[in-house]
Write an enzyme that holds these catalytic residues in place. Structure first.
Site, mmCIF file in Angstrom:
data_model
loop_
_atom_site.group_PDB
_atom_site.id
_atom_site.type_symbol
_atom_site.label_atom_id
_atom_site.label_comp_id
_atom_site.label_asym_id
_atom_site.label_seq_id
_atom_site.Cartn_x
_atom_site.Cartn_y
_atom_site.Cartn_z
ATOM 1 N N ARG A 177 0.890 -1.168 0.000
ATOM 2 C CA ARG A 177 0.000 0.000 0.000
ATOM 3 C C ARG A 177 0.920 1.208 0.000
ATOM 4 N NH1 ARG A 177 -5.385 1.204 3.554
ATOM 5 N NH2 ARG A 177 -6.130 -0.170 1.927
ATOM 6 N N HIS A 199 -7.259 1.138 -6.398
ATOM 7 C CA HIS A 199 -7.469 0.196 -5.287
ATOM 8 C C HIS A 199 -8.144 -1.055 -5.856
ATOM 9 C CE1 HIS A 199 -7.738 -1.327 -1.371
ATOM 10 N NE2 HIS A 199 -8.638 -0.534 -0.830
ATOM 11 N N GLN A 242 -10.068 -3.761 -3.741
ATOM 12 C CA GLN A 242 -11.399 -3.305 -3.325
ATOM 13 C C GLN A 242 -12.430 -3.584 -4.426
ATOM 14 O OE1 GLN A 242 -12.366 -1.752 -0.262
ATOM 15 N NE2 GLN A 242 -14.347 -2.247 -1.126
ATOM 16 N N ASP A 265 -17.405 7.143 -1.295
ATOM 17 C CA ASP A 265 -16.174 6.980 -0.515
ATOM 18 C C ASP A 265 -15.939 8.309 0.188
ATOM 19 O OD1 ASP A 265 -13.688 6.147 0.461
ATOM 20 O OD2 ASP A 265 -12.655 6.301 -1.466
ATOM 21 N N CYS A 319 -16.537 1.517 0.435
ATOM 22 C CA CYS A 319 -15.360 0.682 0.716
ATOM 23 C C CYS A 319 -14.970 0.708 2.182
ATOM 24 C CB CYS A 319 -14.195 1.126 -0.155
ATOM 25 S SG CYS A 319 -13.674 2.835 0.160
ATOM 26 N N ARG A 374 -13.892 -8.748 1.083
ATOM 27 C CA ARG A 374 -12.493 -8.414 0.798
ATOM 28 C C ARG A 374 -11.600 -9.650 0.983
ATOM 29 N NH1 ARG A 374 -10.368 -3.335 0.987
ATOM 30 N NH2 ARG A 374 -8.560 -4.538 0.308
#
Ligand code: CP
Ligand code: NVA
Length: 307
Positions: A97, A124, A127, A216, A256, A284
């Site tokens: 990340r 991402h 996700q 988001d 998310c 996830r």
């Protein structure tokens, strides 16, 4: 060597394969990571991604090794390339990340170990796999369904748009002026196979008759200095009950997470009957397991049962 830096690194068929693997019981996957490690480096905080990836690695028989970004110090303690090539000797897969997507591209360019993006400023993709898995569970197929995004065209929005395009959905973006996708980006998403891709600055238009409404945070990790301006610019973009009322009567709400009730989403929506955020977050882990199993297969990482 196959990496997973963006959702569009997969074809439409491969997304199907990954999600089929995600639906299998872990023990049916043959422990492809048995005796192998997966390095996981985080330059930003995480709850879902770290936990779900660690458990996915364990479920495939492997050992996850978590490291904070400061400890390895990309280009501070040593170069990204040196770090990657050393870790390649210990691990079957390297996941990171990162603040800057270019770091992931440099890791992948060493061609020494499959690299997985666990979130960058650009995308991402893990996700988006969980998002599609959740929507497929809901709708069967996404083909011809309308998926609306309300808010910032950010890392999560980009990966979701790619995934929905590959799935043949209608993609609708409702973003404030200056926070949407560029024309080139819209064309790129169209070219991936979306039924249609539309963008508007009026969020109610974006969600009209949509089957899934996503949002988001308005301020992503690393954008904290822009908080005041963003809060002003995103006024009117909260997904509230009136916005959900414009969507299809059976529409689901997705986020998310982490979420801020009363900012990008009203508590009545995220905690209401249309919300699928908990299932989405749980998915996830299943999506990560499917993706890692897929990468083991295509990169010939086959210890487990086959040895
Ligand atoms: N959605 C997501 O990636 O959450 P975390 O930042 O908690 O990993
Ligand atoms: N867009 C958010 C997603 C967090 C999972 C961020 O980058 O902070």
């Amino acid at each position: 060597m196959r990496h997973f830096l963006n959702t569009s690194d997969l074809t439409r068929i491969e997304i199907g394969t990954v999600l089929a693997l995600a639906k299998q019981r872990p023990e049916a996957l043959g422990w492809p990571l048995a005796d192998y490690g997966v390095a996981m480096i985080f330059e930003k905080p995480s709850n879902r991604t770290r936990q779900s990836m660690e458990m996915a690695v364990v479920q495939l028989g492997g050992h996850p090794v978590f490291t904070r970004g400061e400890e390895v110090g990309f280009d501070v303690r040593e170069s990204v390339e040196d770090i990657t090539q050393i870790l390649a000797g210990y691990h079957a897969i390297l996941a990171a990340r990162v603040l800057d997507h270019a770091v992931l591209e440099r890791m992948a360019a060493t061609d020494s170990v499959p690299v997985v993006n666990m979130l960058s400023d650009y995308s991402h993709p893990l996700q988006s796999l969980a998002d599609v898995l959740t929507m497929r569970e809901e709708f069967g197929s996404l083909k011809g369904r309308t998926v609306a995004w309300v808010g910032d065209y950010n890392n999560v929005a980009r990966s979701l748009s790619e995934a929905c395009a590959l799935e043949g959905a209608h993609v609708r973006l409702g973003c404030p002026l200056g926070y949407g996708a560029s024309d080139d980006e819209l064309s790129r998403i169209r070219s991936l196979g979306a039924a249609t891709v539309e963008q508007t600055t009026t969020p109610h238009d974006a969600v009209r008759d949509a089957h899934a409404v996503h949002t988001d945070v308005f301020v992503s990790m690393g954008q904290e200095a822009e908080t005041e301006r963003r809060m002003r610019d995103f006024a009117g973009f909260q997904v509230d009950e009136s916005m959900m009322a414009a969507a299809d009567p059976e529409a689901i709400f997705m986020h998310c997470l982490p979420a801020h009730r009363g900012v990008e989403v009203a508590a009545e929506v995220i905690d209401g009957p249309a919300s699928r955020v908990v299932r989405q977050a749980h998915n996830r882990m299943h999506a990560a397991r499917g993706l890692l199993a897929f990468l083991c297969e295509v990169n010939d990482i086959t210890k487990g049962d086959t040895q």
